[in-house]
Design an enzyme around this catalytic site. Structure first.
Site, PDB file in Angstrom:
ATOM      1  N   GLU A   3      -8.900  -4.703 -21.669  1.00 23.92           N
ATOM      2  CA  GLU A   3      -7.876  -5.304 -22.072  1.00 23.92           C
ATOM      3  C   GLU A   3      -6.857  -4.507 -21.079  1.00 23.92           C
ATOM      4  O   GLU A   3      -6.070  -3.884 -20.585  1.00 23.92           O
ATOM      5  CB  GLU A   3      -7.165  -4.668 -22.929  1.00 23.92           C
ATOM      6  N   LEU A   4      -5.999  -5.861 -20.498  1.00 24.98           N
ATOM      7  CA  LEU A   4      -5.211  -6.206 -18.822  1.00 24.98           C
ATOM      8  C   LEU A   4      -3.998  -5.083 -19.862  1.00 24.98           C
ATOM      9  O   LEU A   4      -3.166  -5.263 -20.706  1.00 24.98           O
ATOM     10  CB  LEU A   4      -4.762  -7.303 -18.623  1.00 24.98           C
ATOM     11  N   ASP A   5      -3.604  -3.853 -18.642  1.00 30.22           N
ATOM     12  CA  ASP A   5      -2.539  -2.833 -18.561  1.00 30.22           C
ATOM     13  C   ASP A   5      -1.986  -2.719 -19.580  1.00 30.22           C
ATOM     14  O   ASP A   5      -1.120  -1.711 -20.692  1.00 30.22           O
ATOM     15  CB  ASP A   5      -0.859  -3.725 -18.753  1.00 30.22           C
TER      16      ASP A   5
ATOM     17  N   HIS B 177       1.448   1.086 -12.652  1.00 33.28           N
ATOM     18  CA  HIS B 177       1.788  -0.414 -13.268  1.00 33.28           C
ATOM     19  C   HIS B 177       3.388  -0.219 -13.526  1.00 33.28           C
ATOM     20  O   HIS B 177       3.447   0.975 -14.085  1.00 33.28           O
ATOM     21  CB  HIS B 177       1.317  -0.895 -14.845  1.00 33.28           C
TER      22      HIS B 177
ATOM     23  N   GLY C 170       0.730  -1.555   0.090  1.00 29.81           N
ATOM     24  CA  GLY C 170       0.220   0.200  -0.065  1.00 29.81           C
ATOM     25  C   GLY C 170       0.685   1.371  -0.007  1.00 29.81           C
ATOM     26  O   GLY C 170       0.358   2.164   0.166  1.00 29.81           O
ATOM     27  N   SER C 171       2.056   1.202  -0.758  1.00 33.16           N
ATOM     28  CA  SER C 171       3.014   1.868  -0.740  1.00 33.16           C
ATOM     29  C   SER C 171       2.164   3.997  -1.405  1.00 33.16           C
ATOM     30  O   SER C 171       2.224   4.416  -1.162  1.00 33.16           O
ATOM     31  CB  SER C 171       4.512   2.193  -0.635  1.00 33.16           C
ATOM     32  N   ASN C 172       1.754   3.416  -2.195  1.00 31.05           N
ATOM     33  CA  ASN C 172       1.407   3.993  -3.692  1.00 31.05           C
ATOM     34  C   ASN C 172      -0.399   4.554  -3.219  1.00 31.05           C
ATOM     35  O   ASN C 172      -0.708   5.599  -3.391  1.00 31.05           O
ATOM     36  CB  ASN C 172       0.780   3.787  -4.990  1.00 31.05           C
TER      37      ASN C 172
ATOM     38  N   ILE D 126      -6.990  -9.676 -11.342  1.00 31.41           N
ATOM     39  CA  ILE D 126      -7.581  -9.386 -13.151  1.00 31.41           C
ATOM     40  C   ILE D 126      -9.046  -9.349 -12.760  1.00 31.41           C
ATOM     41  O   ILE D 126      -9.523 -10.183 -12.363  1.00 31.41           O
ATOM     42  CB  ILE D 126      -6.842 -10.169 -14.255  1.00 31.41           C
ATOM     43  N   LEU D 127      -9.595  -7.896 -13.482  1.00 33.19           N
ATOM     44  CA  LEU D 127     -10.693  -6.981 -13.053  1.00 33.19           C
ATOM     45  C   LEU D 127     -12.114  -7.827 -14.139  1.00 33.19           C
ATOM     46  O   LEU D 127     -11.340  -8.195 -15.883  1.00 33.19           O
ATOM     47  CB  LEU D 127     -10.721  -5.792 -13.098  1.00 33.19           C
TER      48      LEU D 127
HETATM   49  C1  GAR Z   1       3.887  -0.959  -7.491  1.00 36.39           C
HETATM   50  O1  GAR Z   1       4.831  -1.543  -7.931  1.00 36.39           O
HETATM   51  C2  GAR Z   1       2.312  -0.705  -8.647  1.00 36.39           C
HETATM   52  O2  GAR Z   1       2.687  -0.106  -9.968  1.00 36.39           O
HETATM   53  C3  GAR Z   1       2.528  -2.467  -8.781  1.00 36.39           C
HETATM   54  O3  GAR Z   1       2.531  -3.208  -7.426  1.00 36.39           O
HETATM   55  C4  GAR Z   1       2.902  -2.652  -6.434  1.00 36.39           C
HETATM   56  C5  GAR Z   1       2.128  -2.067  -5.231  1.00 36.39           C
HETATM   57  O4  GAR Z   1       3.216  -0.887  -4.661  1.00 36.39           O
HETATM   58  N1  GAR Z   1       0.936  -3.081  -9.862  1.00 36.39           N
HETATM   59  C6  GAR Z   1       1.174  -3.888 -10.462  1.00 36.39           C
HETATM   60  O5  GAR Z   1       2.152  -4.330 -10.846  1.00 36.39           O
HETATM   61  C7  GAR Z   1      -0.188  -4.065 -11.425  1.00 36.39           C
HETATM   62  N2  GAR Z   1      -0.149  -5.145 -12.664  1.00 36.39           N
HETATM   63  P1  GAR Z   1       2.411  -0.926  -2.941  1.00 36.39           P
HETATM   64  O6  GAR Z   1       1.095  -1.888  -2.079  1.00 36.39           O
HETATM   65  O7  GAR Z   1       3.543  -0.278  -2.201  1.00 36.39           O
HETATM   66  O8  GAR Z   1       1.607   0.132  -3.874  1.00 36.39           O
END
Ligand code: GAR
Length: 215
Positions: free
Chosen positions: A140-142, A106, A12-14, A89-90
């Site tokens: 479409e994924l990503d 991403h 959850g850092s983002n 995946i949604l």
């Molecule tokens: C992040 O690097 C994000 O970009 C990636 O997971 C990590 C989550 O970090 N997301 C994906 O790969 C989605 N396809 P976080 O939990 O510390 O935010």
């Protein structure tokens, strides 16, 4: 004021970067995780943000899980759904329902390296620039329309860990910017799939890696 629901699966850092940004036009209505032990849940709880766990394993298939997610998200009257390390995946039903108000981050410069293990694959290919992307989510994924990207140099002695850390720092800068634009009503997705950002500044300069040397 826009109501924002954040979906996480792990650290959850983002999500934390979004909370730290304290966006004036955003109210973080809830953080939802598909993993009960996601460390990000505790971070949100410490900030008195509603949290909810919807374990995907409790549902027979993606459609049933996504239906439960939709019910929860709509209960918060979400204007924007933010995927922040949400590793599921949604379904097309889900992505269609939230078209134009569903963002993802991403860890690569899309459309390169969709999917998993992005840093490992970038290192194996020897690319000199890598990075991260915020995009609207489609079926479409990503591959959804791109909102903002940050590029970082790949260094000769990079490991997956050092490269991931450099990319993650930039994720924490670009995701709050994208969410801020949306909540200010400046970011939208048109019917023909084009991203519009009102009054965005023009980018200038180039990131060259390794850097040029003066003659
Ligand atoms: C992040 O690097 C994000 O970009 C990636 O997971 C990590 C989550 O970090 N997301 C994906 O790969 C989605 N396809 P976080 O939990 O510390 O935010």
């Amino acid at each position: 004021m826009k109501s924002v629901v954040i979906l996480i699966s792990g650290h959850g850092s983002n999500m934390q970067a979004l909370l730290d940004a304290d966006l004036p036009d955003a109210r973080i209505a809830a953080v939802i995780s598909n993993q009960a032990d996601a460390p990000g849940l505790e971070v949100a709880q410490r900030r008195a943000i509603s949290t909810r766990v919807i374990p995907h394993r409790n549902y027979p298939d993606r459609t049933a899980f996504d239906a439960a997610l939709i019910e929860a998200i709509d209960g918060y009257c979400a204007d924007l759904v933010v995927l922040a390390g949400f590793m599921r995946i949604l379904t097309p039903e889900f992505t269609a329902r939230y078209r134009g108000r569903l963002l993802n981050i991403h860890p690569s410069l899309l459309p390169a390296y969709g999917g998993l293990n992005t840093h490992e694959r970038a290192l194996a290919d020897g690319v000199k620039l890598h990075g991260c992307t915020v995009h609207f989510v489609t079926g479409e994924l990503d591959h959804g329309p791109i909102v903002i990207q940050a590029a970082v140099p790949v260094l000769a002695d990079d490991t997956q860990e050092t490269l991931a850390a450099r990319v993650l720092c930039e994720e924490h800068r670009i995701y709050p910017q994208a969410v801020r634009w949306f909540c200010e009503g400046r970011l939208s997705l048109s019917a023909d799939g084009k991203v519009r950002i009102d009054h965005a500044q023009r980018a200038d300069g180039a990131l060259i890696a390794p850097p040029l040397e003066s003659p």
